[in-house]
Design an enzyme around this catalytic site. Sequence first.
Site, mmCIF file in Angstrom:
data_model
loop_
_atom_site.group_PDB
_atom_site.id
_atom_site.type_symbol
_atom_site.label_atom_id
_atom_site.label_comp_id
_atom_site.label_asym_id
_atom_site.label_seq_id
_atom_site.Cartn_x
_atom_site.Cartn_y
_atom_site.Cartn_z
ATOM 1 C CB SER A 126 18.451 -6.754 -8.456
ATOM 2 O OG SER A 126 17.647 -7.148 -9.548
ATOM 3 C CG HIS A 163 5.338 16.869 9.360
ATOM 4 N ND1 HIS A 163 4.106 16.448 9.801
ATOM 5 C CD2 HIS A 163 5.726 17.870 10.192
ATOM 6 C CE1 HIS A 163 3.744 17.187 10.843
ATOM 7 N NE2 HIS A 163 4.713 18.050 11.113
ATOM 8 C CD GLU A 218 14.035 -3.592 1.318
ATOM 9 O OE1 GLU A 218 13.202 -4.326 0.764
ATOM 10 O OE2 GLU A 218 14.933 -3.006 0.693
ATOM 11 C CE LYS A 273 17.455 -1.586 -6.771
ATOM 12 N NZ LYS A 273 16.093 -2.093 -6.907
#
Length: 471
Positions: free
Chosen positions: A276, A155, A289, A282
């Site tokens: 970024s 979980h 992704e 970043k």
Amino acid sequence: MKLWGGRFTKGTDKTVEDFHSSISFDRRLYRQDIKGSIAHARMLGKQGIIPPQEADIIISGLEQVLKDIEAGKAEFETGAEDIHMNIEKLLTERIGDVGRKLHTARSRNDQVALDIRMYLKEEINETAGLLITLEETLLDLAEEHAGTFMPGYTHLQRAQPVTFGHHMMAYFQMFKRDIERLFDCYKRTDEMPLGSGALAGTTFPLDRTAVAEELGFSGITGNSLDGVSDRDFAIEYCAAASIIMMHLSRFCEEIILWSSAEFRFIELDDAYSTGSSIMPQKKNPDVAELVRGKTGRVYGSLAALLTVMKSLPLAYNKDMQEDKEALFDTVDTVKGCLLTFTPMIKTMNVRKEAMAKAARGGFTNATEVADYLAKKGVPFRKAHEIVGRLVLDCIARGIALDELTPEEYKRVSPVIETDIFEAIDIENCVNARSIPGGPAHRAVMESIGKGREWLQQINRVLTSGGVLDSI
Ligand code: ARG
């Protein structure tokens, strides 16, 4: 005039010509198409179906066409519809009327089935090869980190301690099944369909087995209707690819989480991260992704193929021309993902201290305290309840289970001795789980050994040019 133009009194409408032409995408099958045609022509000559000298002219003509295509000296035309008719046209332009004999006892229906099978056999090997490299990387990572403690989760909550090596070996098992699935799909792809004709075979005395042998197929398809209307092998590849992508997407999801400031378990190499355009601080896990995102595209192709084939009456229907783009895109996507993913995990920095720290927090050793009590005769349910209360108390005081005093332990149960601290030490928690398949150092090293043996066996078969289904 079209190669099939005899029965027509009018030309094809331009919109129809563009609409049904497949040359823009099936051109990538030119090598397979030519190789298949060479084998077919050779067999026609040997069987005396066409004069052997003419077969030779056709064969050298096809070899020339291949050279010309590779040298960029041959143009494909939309009007010639697909790769099969384009090649026949190029052949006839080079050798004249003899070229028109090539299509004897053959249909584009069995020809296209042959081409895709030949293409897919190569691509299954390529995909499996990339998975094998990934597996080698996982084994190396697992070996290096068989003693790197990290929390195991359920979980997404810290559950019990494991090691990073053990975690890597979980993925090893997943990709092992993927390789096996590919090999299994290979077996059914490895059947030669020529001789099925348009749908009902042929009256010519073809030697199907000779063609299969020349083209490196283990056998021939068993029914002419099925031979031209079966695309199961392509669907199976897309299904296997979907499962590969599902596995990759789970791995990517973990990499994305682990590289966040909230976890800080790993740091991706600069070469596999991006920045970024607005936020200078970043460093994003875009590769992970993108692999996660491309999973949708592969699932989409599987759904597309299943839907194209759904309810199609036997045998060939033009709907089936829609099989190629979905299959090609799946092959390209899975290969592209594997090609980038493997070096990304190979070069990532594993932050052992952060993992171990997380493994020590979050009460991952609570089960161990309960097991300790159970081993001393306390019924497990009762032990569970006692430890639950201890945890509640620790949470309130902001301490861990190993920070309780011996007296505090004695107070909750008289059976607890000072050896409790040894039992709940993270290292012992992990290494006591030495059952086969468990996270203990010894157990992980054993599965790594088995894994290496398995890979060696595969590599032996592959490098000896053996058949994948013997594994
Ligand atoms: N381009 C076609 C395909 O990809 C080849 C087979 C065409 N056969 C036919 N009867 N129209 O499926």
